[in-house]
Design an enzyme around this catalytic site. Structure first.
Site, PDB file in Angstrom:
ATOM      1  N   GLU A   1     -37.476  -4.231  -7.916  1.00 56.59           N
ATOM      2  CA  GLU A   1     -36.437  -4.261  -6.875  1.00 56.59           C
ATOM      3  C   GLU A   1     -35.080  -3.821  -7.413  1.00 56.59           C
ATOM      4  O   GLU A   1     -34.233  -3.359  -6.667  1.00 56.59           O
ATOM      5  CB  GLU A   1     -36.301  -5.674  -6.291  1.00 56.59           C
ATOM      6  CG  GLU A   1     -37.243  -5.924  -5.138  1.00 56.59           C
ATOM      7  CD  GLU A   1     -36.964  -7.210  -4.363  1.00 56.59           C
ATOM      8  OE1 GLU A   1     -36.052  -7.976  -4.744  1.00 56.59           O
ATOM      9  OE2 GLU A   1     -37.672  -7.463  -3.388  1.00 56.59           O
TER      10      GLU A   1
ATOM     11  N   HIS B   1     -61.228  -5.118 -19.827  1.00 54.78           N
ATOM     12  CA  HIS B   1     -62.544  -4.801 -19.261  1.00 54.78           C
ATOM     13  C   HIS B   1     -62.426  -4.230 -17.859  1.00 54.78           C
ATOM     14  O   HIS B   1     -63.411  -4.159 -17.136  1.00 54.78           O
ATOM     15  CB  HIS B   1     -63.417  -6.064 -19.286  1.00 54.78           C
ATOM     16  CG  HIS B   1     -63.618  -6.563 -20.688  1.00 54.78           C
ATOM     17  ND1 HIS B   1     -64.730  -6.287 -21.437  1.00 54.78           N
ATOM     18  CD2 HIS B   1     -62.789  -7.275 -21.496  1.00 54.78           C
ATOM     19  CE1 HIS B   1     -64.596  -6.825 -22.642  1.00 54.78           C
ATOM     20  NE2 HIS B   1     -63.422  -7.423 -22.709  1.00 54.78           N
TER      21      HIS B   1
ATOM     22  N   LYS C   1     -39.826  -4.344   7.534  1.00 53.64           N
ATOM     23  CA  LYS C   1     -39.524  -5.464   8.435  1.00 53.64           C
ATOM     24  C   LYS C   1     -39.217  -4.959   9.838  1.00 53.64           C
ATOM     25  O   LYS C   1     -39.679  -5.513  10.822  1.00 53.64           O
ATOM     26  CB  LYS C   1     -38.307  -6.244   7.918  1.00 53.64           C
ATOM     27  CG  LYS C   1     -38.573  -7.012   6.637  1.00 53.64           C
ATOM     28  CD  LYS C   1     -37.359  -7.844   6.273  1.00 53.64           C
ATOM     29  CE  LYS C   1     -37.473  -8.392   4.874  1.00 53.64           C
ATOM     30  NZ  LYS C   1     -36.234  -8.975   4.394  1.00 53.64           N
TER      31      LYS C   1
END
Ligand code: PA5
Length: 449
Positions: free
Chosen positions: A288, A309, A423
């Site tokens: 951010e 793995h 948003k």
């Protein structure tokens, strides 16, 4: 001196010492502008002095932590992003790995409002039906959708369970000092509140009540955490600390030297599963802060040896545009030896008598060498142990390095304008009043596909 060592010798060959040291003046200037509050986003630098400014809050926080803890088996921390990751990273780093299965004096901490999953909420309510619990609801803006939904549901639940009056004694809100929906609701309902300082953004707030209250409820020593950060602060800002010795500045310099050479992804590596959320917190902090204006190092993380793995193959042989930063822990807290086995069917007797940590350490060295051979520069942060004091140092180290690194990239490391884009679409799709035009245009876009 601090207890944390930063080492970039295993990145040499990909970058030179001169390329790192070339950042000296720039880093020192950026550190100065953080101190003098003259750089980008300088109205959001309250986090720099949190180690000092949070000291006066220790007593009330401990009292509140104790009051919630003694009436709860479980404390639900509601928050998203910077409003929960810092607390979770420290609590998980210090917790027993199988915390919910052991007898202890402190409540289990669980989280809500960090997703919008109906199944998650339903499972949580099922647990809370049967447990004594309390809520810490954290939202600086007080208007973030995810925690607001979670709090609306849990507020109903806790009031139904204990009655409205008793529920008030089980809720603490951490939010803006004077504005926002959560602040208004808290004032109306009479919740105890703590303020998120105006000049501290979510992802830099772990050393404010946002992190300190949940960490104290979990039973960890917030005084030591703050002291660790204060020690790191003193060291970083001391006139006696040369650039070469200033680990946070050197880390910022190395990252940017690598970035300029095309290493645009940084993978945070740990060999201790308890550090998983330290990496998650770090990813938010760096992602951010730096990822804007079409720039920035992409922060990723892996947990070794588990992810050797799965992701190990890519790191070893995939696109050569990533570097690793390994958090290396010198000393674990426990001691288990690999036993001798007479039959030796599993062919492991060659390591019998060794501690598991020794094997883990060899895995770390072996992996580092393999990855360097594969073309992955390696940075190393060595910490002596995982404790409150060391985590405090580590947090402050990462925060300063992030701010300086953001300034080197010439972005504002303290805003997050891009977080708003999703948003608006979501609100429009949900039919939020006032967004009728957006709703129409989104529906058109969706129908045209
Ligand atoms: O770092 C940030 O500012 C964000 O990640 C916020 O912490 C996150 O969006 C939550 O915001 P708020 O505390 O206002 O609910």
């Amino acid at each position: 001196m601090t207890d944390l060592q930063f080492n970039y010798s295993k990145a040499l060959g990909f970058i030179t010492e001169e390329e790192v040291l070339a950042f000296k003046d720039e880093c020192k200037n950026h550190l100065k502008s953080l101190k003098e509050k003259t750089g980008k986003g300088s109205d959001f630098l309250g986090w720099i002095d949190l180690p000092e400014n949070s000291k006066s809050l220790i007593e009330p926080i401990l009292a509140d932590a104790n009051s919630l803890a003694c009436k709860s088996d479980v404390v639900v921390v509601i928050g998203i992003g910077g409003s929960y990751l810092g607390a979770k990273s420290v609590i998980d780093a210090l917790n027993h790995h199988f915390d919910s299965f052991i007898e202890k004096d402190t409540p289990n901490i669980v989280y809500a409002g960090q997703n919008i999953s109906e199944d998650y909420m339903s499972d949580l309510l099922e647990v809370l039906d049967k447990k004594e619990y309390a809520i810490v609801v954290i939202s600086k803006s007080g208007t973030t959708t995810e925690p607001a939904i979670a709090f609306r549901i849990l507020k109903n639940h806790i009031e139904a369970k204990y009655g409205k009056e008793k529920a008030v004694e089980r809720i603490i809100a951490i939010t803006d000092k004077e504005k926002g929906a959560l602040k208004e609701l808290s004032d109306k309902e009479g919740y105890r509140t703590y303020a998120v300082p105006n000049d501290v953004g979510g992802r830099y707030s772990v050393l404010s009540p946002v992190g300190l209250l949940p960490i104290a409820i979990a039973g960890y020593d917030i005084q030591k955490l703050i002291q660790g950060a204060a020690n790191m602060q003193k060291f970083i800002f001391s006139d006696n600390t040369s650039f070469e010795k200033n680990q946070a500045l050197i880390y910022a310099a190395c990252r940017n030297a690598l970035y300029r050479k095309g290493f645009i992804n940084e993978v945070m590596v740990n060999y201790e599963p308890r550090l998983l959320y330290v990496s998650e917190w770090w990813k938010q902090l760096y992602g951010e802060s730096e990822g804007k204006e079409n720039k920035g190092i992409f922060p990723a993380s892996v947990n070794f040896t588990t992810d050797l793995h799965s992701m190990g193959q890519y790191i070893q042989e995939g696109l050569r545009n990533l570097f690793e930063t390994v958090i290396s822990v010198k000393c674990g807290n426990k001691n288990i030896m690999i036993p001798e086995d007479i039959s030796n069917m599993d062919k492991l007797n060659y390591i019998s008598g060794k501690r598991i940590s020794e094997v883990n350490h060899m895995a770390e060295i072996g992996t580092t060498l393999a990855h360097i051979d594969g073309g992955v520069p390696n940075l190393q942060i060595v910490i002596p142990e995982i404790s409150e004091h060391i985590l405090g140092q580590l947090i402050y180290f990462f925060e300063i390095a992030c701010a300086v690194s953001g300034y080197i990239l010439d972005v504002n490391p303290f805003d997050q304008p891009g977080v708003e884009a999703y948003k608006r679409n979501m609100f429009a799709l949900l039919g939020k009043p006032g967004l009728e035009e957006e709703t129409k245009s989104i529906n058109l876009r969706l129908n045209n596909k």
